[in-house]
Enzyme design. Structure first.
Site, PDB file in Angstrom:
ATOM      1  N   LYS A  30      58.006 -79.713 -43.301  1.00 54.59           N
ATOM      2  CA  LYS A  30      57.700 -78.628 -44.246  1.00 54.59           C
ATOM      3  C   LYS A  30      57.401 -77.320 -43.499  1.00 54.59           C
ATOM      4  O   LYS A  30      57.058 -77.333 -42.306  1.00 54.59           O
ATOM      5  CB  LYS A  30      56.500 -79.020 -45.114  1.00 54.59           C
ATOM      6  CG  LYS A  30      55.211 -79.188 -44.343  1.00 54.59           C
ATOM      7  CD  LYS A  30      54.139 -79.870 -45.198  1.00 54.59           C
ATOM      8  CE  LYS A  30      52.841 -80.011 -44.441  1.00 54.59           C
ATOM      9  NZ  LYS A  30      51.958 -81.048 -45.004  1.00 54.59           N
ATOM     10  N   ARG A 113      43.551 -83.569 -54.389  1.00 57.48           N
ATOM     11  CA  ARG A 113      44.353 -82.342 -54.283  1.00 57.48           C
ATOM     12  C   ARG A 113      45.517 -82.434 -55.249  1.00 57.48           C
ATOM     13  O   ARG A 113      45.656 -81.630 -56.126  1.00 57.48           O
ATOM     14  CB  ARG A 113      44.849 -82.166 -52.844  1.00 57.48           C
ATOM     15  CG  ARG A 113      45.679 -80.909 -52.651  1.00 57.48           C
ATOM     16  CD  ARG A 113      46.064 -80.678 -51.202  1.00 57.48           C
ATOM     17  NE  ARG A 113      46.953 -81.716 -50.665  1.00 57.48           N
ATOM     18  CZ  ARG A 113      47.486 -81.680 -49.436  1.00 57.48           C
ATOM     19  NH1 ARG A 113      47.207 -80.663 -48.630  1.00 57.48           N
ATOM     20  NH2 ARG A 113      48.268 -82.647 -49.018  1.00 57.48           N
ATOM     21  N   TYR A 235      45.090 -50.160 -27.935  1.00 59.23           N
ATOM     22  CA  TYR A 235      44.336 -49.495 -29.001  1.00 59.23           C
ATOM     23  C   TYR A 235      42.833 -49.560 -28.742  1.00 59.23           C
ATOM     24  O   TYR A 235      42.295 -50.609 -28.385  1.00 59.23           O
ATOM     25  CB  TYR A 235      44.623 -50.164 -30.353  1.00 59.23           C
ATOM     26  CG  TYR A 235      45.977 -49.817 -30.931  1.00 59.23           C
ATOM     27  CD1 TYR A 235      46.290 -48.491 -31.261  1.00 59.23           C
ATOM     28  CD2 TYR A 235      46.932 -50.798 -31.155  1.00 59.23           C
ATOM     29  CE1 TYR A 235      47.526 -48.162 -31.801  1.00 59.23           C
ATOM     30  CE2 TYR A 235      48.162 -50.485 -31.699  1.00 59.23           C
ATOM     31  CZ  TYR A 235      48.461 -49.161 -32.017  1.00 59.23           C
ATOM     32  OH  TYR A 235      49.684 -48.855 -32.550  1.00 59.23           O
ATOM     33  N   MET A 278      51.274 -54.861 -32.790  1.00 61.79           N
ATOM     34  CA  MET A 278      52.139 -55.551 -33.748  1.00 61.79           C
ATOM     35  C   MET A 278      53.319 -56.232 -33.045  1.00 61.79           C
ATOM     36  O   MET A 278      53.621 -57.391 -33.310  1.00 61.79           O
ATOM     37  CB  MET A 278      52.657 -54.566 -34.799  1.00 61.79           C
ATOM     38  CG  MET A 278      53.357 -55.243 -35.956  1.00 61.79           C
ATOM     39  SD  MET A 278      53.963 -54.092 -37.192  1.00 61.79           S
ATOM     40  CE  MET A 278      52.453 -53.504 -37.915  1.00 61.79           C
TER      41      MET A 278
HETATM   42  C1  LIG Z   1      51.656 -82.200 -44.203  1.00 59.67           C
HETATM   43  C2  LIG Z   1      51.661 -83.585 -44.721  1.00 59.67           C
HETATM   44  C3  LIG Z   1      51.811 -84.692 -43.866  1.00 59.67           C
HETATM   45  C4  LIG Z   1      51.785 -84.566 -42.347  1.00 59.67           C
HETATM   46  O1  LIG Z   1      50.472 -84.358 -41.922  1.00 59.67           O
HETATM   47  P1  LIG Z   1      50.094 -84.275 -40.360  1.00 59.67           P
HETATM   48  O2  LIG Z   1      48.629 -84.133 -40.353  1.00 59.67           O
HETATM   49  O3  LIG Z   1      50.772 -83.069 -39.827  1.00 59.67           O
HETATM   50  O4  LIG Z   1      50.601 -85.530 -39.733  1.00 59.67           O
HETATM   51  C5  LIG Z   1      51.938 -85.942 -44.428  1.00 59.67           C
HETATM   52  N1  LIG Z   1      51.893 -86.101 -45.775  1.00 59.67           N
HETATM   53  C6  LIG Z   1      51.725 -85.082 -46.626  1.00 59.67           C
HETATM   54  C7  LIG Z   1      51.666 -85.344 -48.079  1.00 59.67           C
HETATM   55  C8  LIG Z   1      51.593 -83.785 -46.130  1.00 59.67           C
HETATM   56  O5  LIG Z   1      51.403 -82.760 -46.980  1.00 59.67           O
END
Ligand SMILES: *Cc1c(COP(=O)(O)O)cnc(C)c1O
Length: 323
Positions: A30, A113, A235, A278
């Site tokens: 992701k 969550r 800066y 930047m």
């Molecule tokens: C991001 C995520 C993971 C991976 O988590 P890590 O801590 O990076 O191993 C696994 N499952 C879900 C649902 C996630 O959102």
């Protein structure tokens, strides 16, 4: 512009290590593969033999859907989609509205969550049956896998119960039994068993102890100069030299995703001075190229944040090269 080098050998080392726990890996890519570059990173995963991935949304799925056997979208849209794409179901409301036939059902076992509640499990399974959806997977996520509190074990036990109830329902209704997945990176080594698949993210990228870093960020020098004692750089002249010295200005800054800093920063071979700009920063010494970091676990110590946060913010503008 700076360059990100992705260390394939280290990635494969990490995947080997994860495979020793469970070779069935749902690689979590992701958010642009935690900043590593989703397409480049996916090519390495495919070369290793990874067949299934999890990612954030439909946009990311489109980018890599031809590379993998199955792509699981954590936060999907509302449309129907390709057969090798699975939608994560995060609530009963979403399940009722869902029109995509291939799903993974997420269960809230304690993180609160997202996911359906355990009390809603049979209701959800009835809806899945009635709508003739293909339930490919059932999963949950740990809230506290990086701690030694009992939470992980409690969630593990709840997930075992969920698994039993799902299997019972499927047998009774003549449905295919889905596969079960629970373990994120930190949970890999802590569970009595890891069910059918594991779901690692940060371990693959080497952002936790025991795993090797994949990302190296290297910047090129734009200009150099000699400064004399008591001259300020950058800066607000936040750094004032106490001796004559050479400084090099390199081509990466907070606009590329490096966290903002005002008082220098420790790098691998030198240090950044004063305030980061930047698109550049000023480092001590005479360099043509500077490694900003080659192990995020070290670099993160400069900041009040986590390795995930540093990696994921690396700008997609930066070129990614496998080496
Ligand atoms: C991001 C995520 C993971 C991976 O988590 P890590 O801590 O990076 O191993 C696994 N499952 C879900 C649902 C996630 O959102």
């Amino acid at each position: 512009m700076a360059t990100i080098y992705l260390n394939k050998k280290n990635l494969f080392y990490n995947l080997d290590k994860i495979s020793q726990v469970n070779p069935n890996i749902l690689a979590v890519i992701k958010d642009n593969a935690y900043g590593h570059g989703i397409i480049t990173f996916s090519k390495m995963l495919r070369e290793y033999g990874i067949k299934k991935v999890c990612l954030r949304n439909n946009f990311e799925a489109e980018l890599v859907k031809d590379i993998f056997e199955e792509v699981i979208i954590f936060y999907p849209g509302t449309n129907r989609n390709a057969k090798n794409i699975s939608y994560s179901i995060n609530s009963l409301i979403q399940l009722k509205k869902n029109r995509h036939p291939y799903i993974h059902l997420k269960i809230d076992t304690g993180m609160h969550r997202n996911g359906i509640l355990m009390e809603e499990l049979e209701e959800a399974l009835e809806i899945i049956k009635k709508k003739e959806l293909e339930l490919r997977g059932v999963f949950s996520h740990f809230c506290c896998a990086d701690e030694t509190t009992p939470d992980t074990f409690i969630q593990y036990k709840r997930f075992e119960e969920v698994r039993n109830r799902v299997i019972e329902f499927c047998k009774k209704n003549n449905l295919n039994i889905p596969y079960f997945h629970l373990a994120n990176s930190e949970a890999l080594l802590k569970l009595p068993k890891t069910f059918d698949y594991v779901r690692p993210g940060i371990a693959m990228y080497g952002g936790i102890d025991g795993f090797k870093p994949v990302m190296k960020l290297v910047a090129k020098t734009i200009s150099k100069r000699k400064i004399t004692s008591l001259q300020g750089v950058g800066y607000n002249k936040k750094f004032i030299s106490s001796k004559d010295m050479t400084v090099s200005t390199v081509d990466v800054g907070y606009g590329d995703g490096i966290p903002y800093f005002t008082n220098g920063c420790e790098l691998k071979e030198t240090q950044a001075l004063g305030k980061i700009s930047m698109d550049s920063m000023i480092v001590e010494g005479d360099f043509d190229e500077v490694i900003i970091f080659d192990d995020v676990k070290e670099f993160v110590k400069n900041f009040n944040t986590i390795t995930y946060d540093i990696l994921v913010k690396m700008s997609p503008k930066i070129k990614r090269i496998i080496n």
